[in-house]
Design an enzyme around this catalytic site. Structure first.
Site, mmCIF file in Angstrom:
data_model
loop_
_atom_site.group_PDB
_atom_site.id
_atom_site.type_symbol
_atom_site.label_atom_id
_atom_site.label_comp_id
_atom_site.label_asym_id
_atom_site.label_seq_id
_atom_site.Cartn_x
_atom_site.Cartn_y
_atom_site.Cartn_z
ATOM 1 N N LYS A 14 0.891 -1.017 -0.016
ATOM 2 C CA LYS A 14 -0.025 -0.064 0.002
ATOM 3 C C LYS A 14 1.124 1.331 -0.052
ATOM 4 O O LYS A 14 0.170 2.421 -0.218
ATOM 5 C CB LYS A 14 -0.738 -0.066 1.254
ATOM 6 C CG LYS A 14 -1.829 -1.118 1.232
ATOM 7 C CD LYS A 14 -2.808 -1.154 0.189
ATOM 8 C CE LYS A 14 -3.697 -2.580 0.105
ATOM 9 N NZ LYS A 14 -4.682 -2.468 -1.034
ATOM 10 N N LYS A 71 1.572 5.596 -4.795
ATOM 11 C CA LYS A 71 2.200 4.340 -5.001
ATOM 12 C C LYS A 71 2.923 4.331 -6.565
ATOM 13 O O LYS A 71 3.778 3.885 -6.708
ATOM 14 C CB LYS A 71 0.884 3.345 -5.359
ATOM 15 C CG LYS A 71 0.202 2.989 -3.966
ATOM 16 C CD LYS A 71 -0.487 1.760 -4.264
ATOM 17 C CE LYS A 71 -1.692 1.323 -3.122
ATOM 18 N NZ LYS A 71 -2.772 2.504 -3.234
ATOM 19 N N GLU A 162 -6.337 -1.582 -10.699
ATOM 20 C CA GLU A 162 -7.343 -1.355 -11.845
ATOM 21 C C GLU A 162 -8.000 0.072 -11.544
ATOM 22 O O GLU A 162 -8.535 0.564 -12.172
ATOM 23 C CB GLU A 162 -8.379 -2.358 -11.600
ATOM 24 C CG GLU A 162 -8.088 -3.766 -12.156
ATOM 25 C CD GLU A 162 -9.105 -4.827 -12.052
ATOM 26 O OE1 GLU A 162 -9.262 -5.630 -13.070
ATOM 27 O OE2 GLU A 162 -9.965 -4.759 -10.896
#
Length: 214
Positions: A14, A71, A162
């Protein structure tokens, strides 16, 4: 590589340590994982955009929401998985020619058989443009799985994503002009101390709830 240990300990990262980069050897291993991943009838309907520089990350960042932008910025490597918009004759010929160069055919009959067999399954999944693209997208997800497990085997952390806008990504990478479309993204690198998921126990449904032994 202890597969049993990997599947029990790998997790979706994460947060990444943006100061840690990949070695050239690590980068090449990840590229090999992508290139050598399996696909139905060796169709290889993909193209992978591998992003490392801050400039390249900034280019695709508008396709991501706030939850995944950090990220992308901090990961050592970002992969945009794309598929062809159609399974063209040129691609089918290129596959067959590469297989021949790689020594997969001992005779012209075997070569013709491979071509016929592949076309059969391509046609089986080409009742519509949407059906063919869905079939090709499933092949891209096979390569995603290879990357996720392979990265863990290399001691790296990874995240399947996604949560981005495909239409925006296609525009940012000029994919329409290349006959491609984006389907999924993955980030790879080293987790940071702020990665809360690293400290959480793994949770999966019990074996008898998801597996039936016949």
């Amino acid at each position: 590589m202890d597969i049993e240990k990997l599947v029990r300990t790998r997790y979706t990262s994460k947060a990444y340590d943006g100061s840690r980069k990949l070695s050239e050897e690590q980068r090449q291993e990840l590229l090999d994982l992508l290139r050598f991943s399996p696909s139905s009838v060796n169709s290889q309907p993909w193209h992978f955009f591998v992003i490392e520089s801050d400039e390249a990350k900034a280019r695709v960042l508008p396709a991501f929401g706030e939850a995944n932008a950090r990220k992308v910025q901090d990961a050592a490597l970002v992969v945009v998985f794309t598929i062809r918009k159609e399974m063209s004759e040129d691609h089918l010929h290129a596959l067959l020619a590469q297989e021949e160069r790689d020594g997969r055919f001992e005779s012209d009959d075997l070569k013709a058989g491979q071509d016929k067999g592949r076309r059969y399954f391509v046609n089986l999944n080409s009742g519509s443009v949407e059906q063919q693209r869905n079939w090709m997208a499933r092949q891209a997800y096979l390569s995603l799985g290879f990357l996720l497990l392979g990265a863990a085997g290399m001691g790296l952390d990874a995240t399947p994503i996604e949560g981005f806008t495909p239409e925006k990504m296609d525009q940012l990478l000029s994919l329409e002009d290349q006959g491609l479309q984006s389907v999924v993204v993955a980030t790879v690198g080293y987790r940071s101390e702020q990665d809360f998921n690293a400290a959480l126990p793994k949770s999966r449904l019990a074996q008898d709830q998801v597996i039936t032994l016949l």
